[in-house]
Design an enzyme around this catalytic site. Structure first.
Site, short mmCIF file in Angstrom:
data_model
loop_
_atom_site.label_atom_id
_atom_site.label_comp_id
_atom_site.label_asym_id
_atom_site.label_seq_id
_atom_site.Cartn_x
_atom_site.Cartn_y
_atom_site.Cartn_z
N ASP A 22 28.17 33.28 33.46
CA ASP A 22 27.63 34.11 32.07
C ASP A 22 27.25 35.51 32.87
OD1 ASP A 22 25.70 34.32 30.93
OD2 ASP A 22 23.90 33.46 30.78
N ASN A 24 28.38 38.84 31.50
CA ASN A 24 29.52 39.61 31.16
C ASN A 24 28.88 40.75 30.24
OD1 ASN A 24 31.52 37.95 32.54
ND2 ASN A 24 32.18 37.59 30.99
N HIS A 39 33.58 41.77 29.60
CA HIS A 39 35.10 39.65 29.54
C HIS A 39 35.97 40.12 30.09
CE1 HIS A 39 31.78 38.55 27.09
NE2 HIS A 39 32.32 38.57 25.80
N GLU A 69 28.61 26.66 20.82
CA GLU A 69 27.00 27.46 19.93
C GLU A 69 27.63 29.53 20.06
OE1 GLU A 69 26.23 25.28 22.16
OE2 GLU A 69 25.16 24.47 20.78
N LEU A 133 44.58 21.89 43.23
CA LEU A 133 43.16 21.76 42.24
C LEU A 133 42.74 21.68 40.77
CD1 LEU A 133 40.17 23.31 41.99
CD2 LEU A 133 41.13 25.06 41.86
C1 IPE Z 1 26.76 29.78 28.42
O1 IPE Z 1 26.37 31.10 28.01
C2 IPE Z 1 28.36 29.32 28.03
C3 IPE Z 1 29.42 29.80 28.67
C4 IPE Z 1 29.07 30.51 29.90
C5 IPE Z 1 30.68 30.41 27.73
P1 IPE Z 1 25.53 32.12 26.52
O2 IPE Z 1 25.17 33.00 27.43
O3 IPE Z 1 26.08 31.96 25.72
O4 IPE Z 1 24.86 31.30 27.28
P2 IPE Z 1 22.63 31.27 26.02
O5 IPE Z 1 22.49 31.60 25.08
O6 IPE Z 1 22.57 32.38 27.54
O7 IPE Z 1 21.93 29.96 27.02
C1 IPE Z 2 29.66 35.41 29.87
O1 IPE Z 2 28.67 36.18 29.53
C2 IPE Z 2 30.78 34.83 28.80
C3 IPE Z 2 30.31 34.10 27.70
C4 IPE Z 2 30.00 33.12 27.27
C5 IPE Z 2 31.98 33.89 27.19
P1 IPE Z 2 27.88 36.84 28.51
O2 IPE Z 2 29.04 37.64 26.91
O3 IPE Z 2 27.42 35.32 27.78
O4 IPE Z 2 27.15 37.94 28.65
P2 IPE Z 2 25.51 38.53 29.03
O5 IPE Z 2 24.81 36.53 29.36
O6 IPE Z 2 25.20 38.41 27.28
O7 IPE Z 2 25.43 39.09 29.83
MG MG Z 3 25.42 34.94 28.40
#
Ligand code: IPE
Ligand code: IPE
Ligand code: MG
Length: 243
Positions: A22, A24, A39, A69, A133
């Protein structure tokens, strides 16, 4: 072993590490860049972490890459994520195969764009006999959806008399989930400060250890991974018993 930043016991590394990658978007925002820049940087972290897990002797690595989601995001972002997935697999497949990595997916990948499905199936097929792995990519994955699918299949098997209700136990239920060939995670890592599961591996984390860090995924690296393993090794897992 070289490049050990923490006093890790290599005999006791977690067998299965699952990561909610999480942050990115926030990482990119902090650099005043578009979310997709984050990303892209996140893919570099995936490369590092996969290599380091192999090196340290972790058996299974599960990466939450796209949740059920995440379709709620703007379609440009969804499509950028899918394109990155395809390019990651195209670029890395040979190297992953050479490193004896076995690629799997969890979640309903049939709903992903066709190029992703093709590239994933190719990767799964090519690496199916590898015994290093096990890298599971959670794509269009939701813990609840996975449980519901499992229940439907069990119901059908009972209806068609392939299964008796009395056969249903925890092991049988686990064998219907998309994680059936993967052991339960020992350690779940979530980057970027959020302390929630966001529908990841709901059934499987019953006795997992959790590790949270404020570091955004693009800044996570070998050293941070080792730190999480070191923290894991300091814990006392009781599984409901006493020690
Ligand atoms: C969880 O992260 C999903 C992935 C890392 C793929 P999200 O960024 O989507 O989750 P929420 O919305 O903060 O709960
Ligand atoms: C995680 O980073 C990647 C995916 C969920 C695909 P986010 O895109 O959720 O980054 P934040 O949470 O918005 O910073
Ligand atoms: Mg996120």
């Amino acid at each position: 072993m070289e490049n050990l930043f923490y006093d890790i016991d290599l005999e006791k590394v977690p067998k299965h590490i699952a990561i909610i990658m999480d942050g990115n978007g926030r990482w990119a925002k902090s650099k005043m860049m578009p979310r997709t820049f984050g990303h892209k940087a996140g893919v570099e972290t995936i490369r590092k972490v996969v290599k380091e897990c192999s090196r340290l002797g972790v058996g299974y690595l599960t990466l939450y890459a796209f949740s059920t989601e995440n379709w709620k995001r703007p379609k440009e972002e969804v499509s950028a994520l899918m394109t990155l997935l395809v390019s990651y697999l195209r670029k890395e497949l040979d190297e992953l195969h050479k490193n004896n990595v076995k690629i799997l997916t969890i979640g309903d990948i049939t709903k992903l764009p066709e190029p992703c499905v093709i590239e994933l199936n190719k990767s799964i097929e090519k690496t199916k006999d590898n015994d290093g792995l096990v890298l599971s990519l959670a794509l269009n994955y939701g813990g609840r959806a996975d449980i519901i699918e499992s229940i439907k299949s069990i119901a059908l098997d009972v209806r068609d008399e392939r299964l008796n209700i009395s056969d249903i136990d925890e092991d049988l239920f686990s064998s219907y989930l998309s994680t059936k060939s993967i052991i339960d995670p020992d350690l779940v890592i979530r980057t970027s400060g959020e302390q929630r599961l966001s529908n990841f591996l709901l059934w499987e984390v019953a006795y997992s250890e959790f590790y949270y860090t404020d570091i955004h995924w693009p800044d996570f690296d070998e050293k941070e991974l080792q730190k999480s393993i070191y923290s894991y090794q300091k814990r006392d897992r009781r599984f409901g018993g006493i020690k």
